[in-house]
Design an enzyme around this catalytic site. Structure first.
Site, PDB file in Angstrom:
ATOM      1  N   ASP A  33       6.078   2.520   7.244  1.00 36.00           N
ATOM      2  CA  ASP A  33       4.746   1.977   6.935  1.00 36.00           C
ATOM      3  C   ASP A  33       3.975   2.953   6.064  1.00 36.00           C
ATOM      4  OD1 ASP A  33       2.222   0.881   6.874  1.00 36.00           O
ATOM      5  OD2 ASP A  33       1.837   1.102   9.015  1.00 36.00           O
TER       6      ASP A  33
ATOM      7  N   HIS B  53       2.730   4.699  12.813  1.00 33.28           N
ATOM      8  CA  HIS B  53       1.524   5.524  12.652  1.00 33.28           C
ATOM      9  C   HIS B  53       1.600   6.902  13.310  1.00 33.28           C
ATOM     10  CE1 HIS B  53      -1.438   2.077  11.398  1.00 33.28           C
ATOM     11  NE2 HIS B  53      -0.384   2.166  10.614  1.00 33.28           N
TER      12      HIS B  53
ATOM     13  N   GLU C 242      -5.424   1.471   2.520  1.00 30.79           N
ATOM     14  CA  GLU C 242      -5.104   0.322   3.389  1.00 30.79           C
ATOM     15  C   GLU C 242      -5.273   0.707   4.839  1.00 30.79           C
ATOM     16  OE1 GLU C 242      -2.503  -2.439   5.795  1.00 30.79           O
ATOM     17  OE2 GLU C 242      -2.594  -0.264   5.741  1.00 30.79           O
ATOM     18  N   GLU C 243      -4.788   1.899   5.173  1.00 30.69           N
ATOM     19  CA  GLU C 243      -4.776   2.290   6.585  1.00 30.69           C
ATOM     20  C   GLU C 243      -6.181   2.414   7.167  1.00 30.69           C
ATOM     21  OE1 GLU C 243      -2.440   1.948   8.348  1.00 30.69           O
ATOM     22  OE2 GLU C 243      -0.549   2.466   7.401  1.00 30.69           O
TER      23      GLU C 243
ATOM     24  N   HIS D 117       0.844  -1.194   0.000  1.00 25.36           N
ATOM     25  CA  HIS D 117       0.000   0.000   0.000  1.00 25.36           C
ATOM     26  C   HIS D 117       0.874   1.236   0.000  1.00 25.36           C
ATOM     27  CE1 HIS D 117      -0.099   1.391   4.350  1.00 25.36           C
ATOM     28  NE2 HIS D 117       0.221   0.152   4.591  1.00 25.36           N
TER      29      HIS D 117
ATOM     30  N   ASP E  32       4.463  -4.694   3.231  1.00 29.39           N
ATOM     31  CA  ASP E  32       3.833  -3.489   3.769  1.00 29.39           C
ATOM     32  C   ASP E  32       4.952  -2.655   4.376  1.00 29.39           C
ATOM     33  OD1 ASP E  32       2.489  -1.646   5.383  1.00 29.39           O
ATOM     34  OD2 ASP E  32       0.782  -2.953   5.708  1.00 29.39           O
TER      35      ASP E  32
END
Ligand SMILES: *[C@@H]1O[C@H](CO)[C@@H](O)[C@H](O)[C@H]1NC(C)=O
Ligand SMILES: *[C@@H]1O[C@H](CO)[C@@H](O)[C@H](O)[C@H]1NC(C)=O
Ligand SMILES: *[C@@H]1O[C@H](CO)[C@@H](O)[C@H](O)[C@H]1NC(C)=O
Ligand SMILES: *[C@@H]1O[C@H](CO)[C@@H](O)[C@H](O)[C@H]1NC(C)=O
Ligand SMILES: *[C@@H]1O[C@H](CO)[C@@H](O)[C@H](O)[C@H]1NC(C)=O
Ligand SMILES: *[C@@H]1O[C@H](CO)[C@@H](O)[C@H](O)[C@H]1NC(C)=O
Ligand SMILES: *[C@@H]1O[C@H](CO)[C@@H](O)[C@H](O)[C@H]1NC(C)=O
Ligand SMILES: [Zn+2]
Length: 723
Positions: A375, A524, A412-413, A365, A444
């Site tokens: 990420d 994140h 995706e998230e 992604h 990923d």
């Protein structure tokens, strides 16, 4: 007045901690290091095309593309997302790979404002959470609008004033422990810490327990100073850092909770068996930092919390509720909208006729919670290096036998939105692209540490071992196969392979370099930035190169090369059968653990697995025979490849798993209450955990039938189902 906590950065050794499971042990199949060595030694040496491919990925090139992709925020559905989609598309095209944007309309949420305050009985604000990530001088992308707008995707808006209770990881047993201790969660704000299970399930569990709202914080025990120095002095999570993320109930159904793209005209109820309201929380949820969490933890009354609830903050952890003289006010204002996210799909056509094609898919992604250097864009930079390697081969006249698809997903998230949409749209219907797909290879978070980790379908393990024998570990310069334990984790959820393996039965792999057991520290947050990667994650970008080599070589070996002709596919079904035996042993253990006095008849499953193992061993012999005959045995090889390439589909149950019909694979699924981590034989083990013995026995039967059907497909004869 509650005391504000001064958090000091202590350097402590990294200790092994469980990752998102109830018992800290994710389901896996151990091949063992010896088997990995043997398989890597007996694997083919690289062909000239493969050697050329391996020479192309470069650390300076990976660094440059990562720097570009992380130069601005690119949260799903924003202009940054579209901009980076065009960049990836154009990068593919530069390599001679046909590529198009694939917009998919989905439901998204964006933050407007939020507040979290400790108030006294007169309503006066005693202290307030910052809800913002600090600007770091050392990190020149850290000053952004997004640092002031931390949120959980799909949280409804709300304004709740209530006492707080502390519910540890928010697992069902944590709520049970609170109940046993006489702490009533109803009417409260549940404060939980990240770790052990997918955050959406924390929200689900809190909602079920009767909480009016929830806050989830990052305890320094999991990925902060208890693991090591915090960013920018080390890789771990600093005091103001917040883990954003989706709180969709992902183990019930993946993908857009509205099915706004209406795959084949189907609604979310038809596909998932749930309405939109049942797939996302109905209570407001806010993610917070440990700096902020300390305010609310420190104002809790009630008993001292049990040892398993204690994290690494320098406070006495209590269960709550909040001391009588205070209340907590939580305000969340989020905006929901239906709009497109942009997948990018690149294609290198294979030379086999379309009706014999068995496409190989690579996916990563691209959308991020802000910059996403690890990420997911370490994986994006690697995908672009793979594209460069393939582009070089194409320029030299090489063509794959089977088509290769390069997929850059968005959304995706928020809950695997882009990949699930594309998978559902292309999975069914006459001539559907994915009907004959051979494998899906996911990366990923490509790099967040130095340990190679793989999860996947066991039939791909031998191929992977051979590939790892050809790629060097950047630190030791020894083959990666010598660094891999041979532990192949089962695929749970939490990344884009979900629709491919769990819904469509396409053999899948998910690979990464990780820091070990703990999740990397800036996950994140706004600090998952280029500067973090260039100073902490992979300063030389050599792990980026290694993963590009592993990923691309795996794809090349699956796709085959036109000049070598059609050969038997490199899948090993004996390993698959052995893995199923290990899952059965695990299910028996679960039964012994849950109800030692209980007897379930596992024989149908064991007999089916024995038959499958026998058929698989025969097919290994057949593969050897056909490999010796080589391309002249074209028709026989085509028939053999059709058989073993589609075999994984046998494990799909038409009606899906109990209570979550979207998930159809009987061998693994994300744990209903853990979300990321896989459960093997999920229909069976979850019925055992729920002590529903009739269902457990029925699920044994249902999965046994699937394994029989695999055995019979492999041995070309209709086996009598002896149960
Ligand atoms: C951050 O600094 C680097 C040099 O250290 C520079 O190349 C880059 O353009 C800067 N980024 C921003 C967003 O200012
Ligand atoms: C973030 O919030 C702070 C404090 O309110 C403000 O000074 C700063 O300008 C904001 N930053 C951005 C980029 O909006
Ligand atoms: C923990 O807090 C206590 C009391 O506030 C203080 O005396 C002690 O120094 C703190 N320890 C650390 C490691 O910060
Ligand atoms: C980066 O490469 C240099 C050699 O050029 C090496 O000395 C150094 O240890 C490497 N750093 C890391 C973190 O691997
Ligand atoms: C590439 O890696 C080498 C070590 O193998 C290192 O010396 C060099 O600095 C790296 N280049 C970049 C651009 O990171
Ligand atoms: C069940 O567990 C107990 C205790 O761990 C063990 O002694 C026993 O052998 C197990 N039984 C089976 C059938 O696995
Ligand atoms: C598949 O793996 C098994 C080991 O589990 C091995 O004995 C067998 O030779 C392999 N089959 C092929 C075709 O390589
Ligand atoms: Zn990701």
């Amino acid at each position: 007045m509650p005391r504000f906590l001064i958090v000091v950065a202590l350097t402590l050794p990294v200790s092994g901690r469980g990752h998102c499971t109830l018992d800290g042990k994710a389901s896996h199949h151990d091949l063992g290091t010896e088997a990995v060595q043997a398989m890597s030694k007996s694997a083919a040496q690289p062909s000239w095309q493969e050697s050329l491919f391996l020479s192309i990925p470069s650390n300076s090139s990976a660094r440059a593309s990562l720097e570009y992709i992380t130069s601005k925020p690119h949260v799903a559905g924003t202009v940054g997302d579209l901009h980076m989609a065009e960049y990836v598309r154009d990068s593919f095209r530069r390599e001679g790979i046909t590529a198009e944007l694939d917009p998919q309309k989905v439901l998204l949420t964006y933050p407007i404002r939020s507040a979290l305050q400790l108030v006294d009985s007169t309503g006066r604000v005693v202290s307030a959470a910052k809800l913002a990530e600090d600007v770091l001088q050392e990190d020149n992308t850290s000053d952004t609008w997004w640092r002031n707008h931390t949120f959980n995707a799909f949280s409804p808006s709300g304004d709740v004033t209530a006492p707080v209770v502390y519910a540890n990881f928010g697992l069902p047993e944590d709520f049970a422990a609170l109940k046993a201790a006489g702490v009533d969660v109803r009417g409260t704000i549940a404060l939980m810490r990240y770790g052990k299970c997918f955050r959406g399930l924390k929200a689900m569990n809190a909602q079920k327990a009767g909480a009016l709202a929830a806050a989830i914080y990052s305890d320094p025990e999991q990925d902060g100073y208890a693991q090591g120095s915090v960013y920018p002095y080390g890789p771990w999570r600093p005091e103001s850092s917040v883990q954003r993320g989706s709180i969709q109930f992902i183990s019930l159904c993946a993908g857009d909770p509205t099915r706004a793209y209406a795959p084949h005209g189907k609604s979310v109820e038809e596909l998932c068996g749930y309405s939109r309201e049942e797939l996302i929380p109905q209570i407001p949820v806010l993610p917070i930092s440990y700096g902020d969490a300390a305010i609310f933890l420190d104002s809790l009354g009630g008993k001292e919390a049990p040892a398993s609830f204690k994290g690494a903050l320098n406070i006495t952890y209590r269960t709550g509720p909040t001391q009588m003289q205070y209340k907590v006010r939580m305000q969340v204002d989020n905006h929901f909208q239906s709009s497109p996210v942009w997948n990018v799909v690149g294609k290198i056509p294979g030379t086999l006729p379309a009706d014999l094609d068995q496409p190989v898919l690579l996916g990563n992604h691209r959308d991020a919670w802000v910059y996403g250097a690890a990420d997911p864009n370490s994986g994006t930079a690697q995908l672009l290096e793979v594209a460069k390697g393939l582009g070089e081969l194409l320029r030299r006249g090489w063509r794959p036998l089977r088509s290769i698809y390069l997929c850059s997903w968005s959304g995706e998230e928020y809950g695997l939105l882009g990949s699930t949409a594309w998978g559902e749209v292309n999975g069914d219907g006459p001539g559907a692209l994915l009907k004959r797909a051979l494998a899906y290879l996911n990366v990923d978070v490509g790099v967040s540490g130095a340990h190679f980790r793989a999860a996947g379908t066991p039939s791909l393990a031998q191929l992977l071992s051979g590939v790892l024998g050809q790629v060097h570990h950047p630190a030791s310069q020894k083959p990666l196969s010598e660094h891999w334990s041979g532990r192949l984790y089962s695929l749970g959820s939490g990344s884009d392979y979900t629709v491919f393996i769990d819904r469509l039965g396409i053999p899948s792999l998910d690979m990464s370099f990780t820091p070990g057991e703990a999740h990397y520290g800036v996950y994140h947050s706004v600090y998952d930035s280029f500067n973090w990667m260039a100073t902490e994650g992979d300063p030389n970008f050599t792990y980026h190169v290694a993963m590009s080599q592993v990923w691309g070589l795996t794809a090349l070996r699956l796709a085959g090369s036109d000049d070598r002709g059609n050969l038997p596919l490199p899948l090993n079904l004996s390993i698959q059968a052995q893995a199923i035996s290990s899952y059965i042993a695990e299910a028996k253990q679960t039964l012994n653990h849950t109800a030692p006095e209980r007897v379930l008849r596992f024989e149908p499953l064991e007999q089916a697995t024995a038959a499958f193992l026998q058929a698989a061993d025969k097919s290994s012999e057949e593969a050897d025979r056909l490999r010796k005959l080589g391309p002249p045995a074209f028709d026989e090889i085509v028939a053999f490849n059709n058989k073993i390439g589609l075999l994984e589909r046998s494990f799909l149950m038409e009606s899906g798993l109990p209570g979550r019909k979207w998930f159809r694979h009987c061998l693994q699924a994300p744990g209903l209450y853990t979300g990321y981590a896989a459960k093997t034989l999920p229909g069976i083990t979850e019925a055992i955990s729920a002590k529903d013995w009739q269902l457990a026995q029925a699920q044994i039967q249902a999965c046994a039938e699937r394994i029989w059907s695999a055995a019979s497909a492999l041995s070309d004869v209709g086996l009598v189902i002896a149960v």
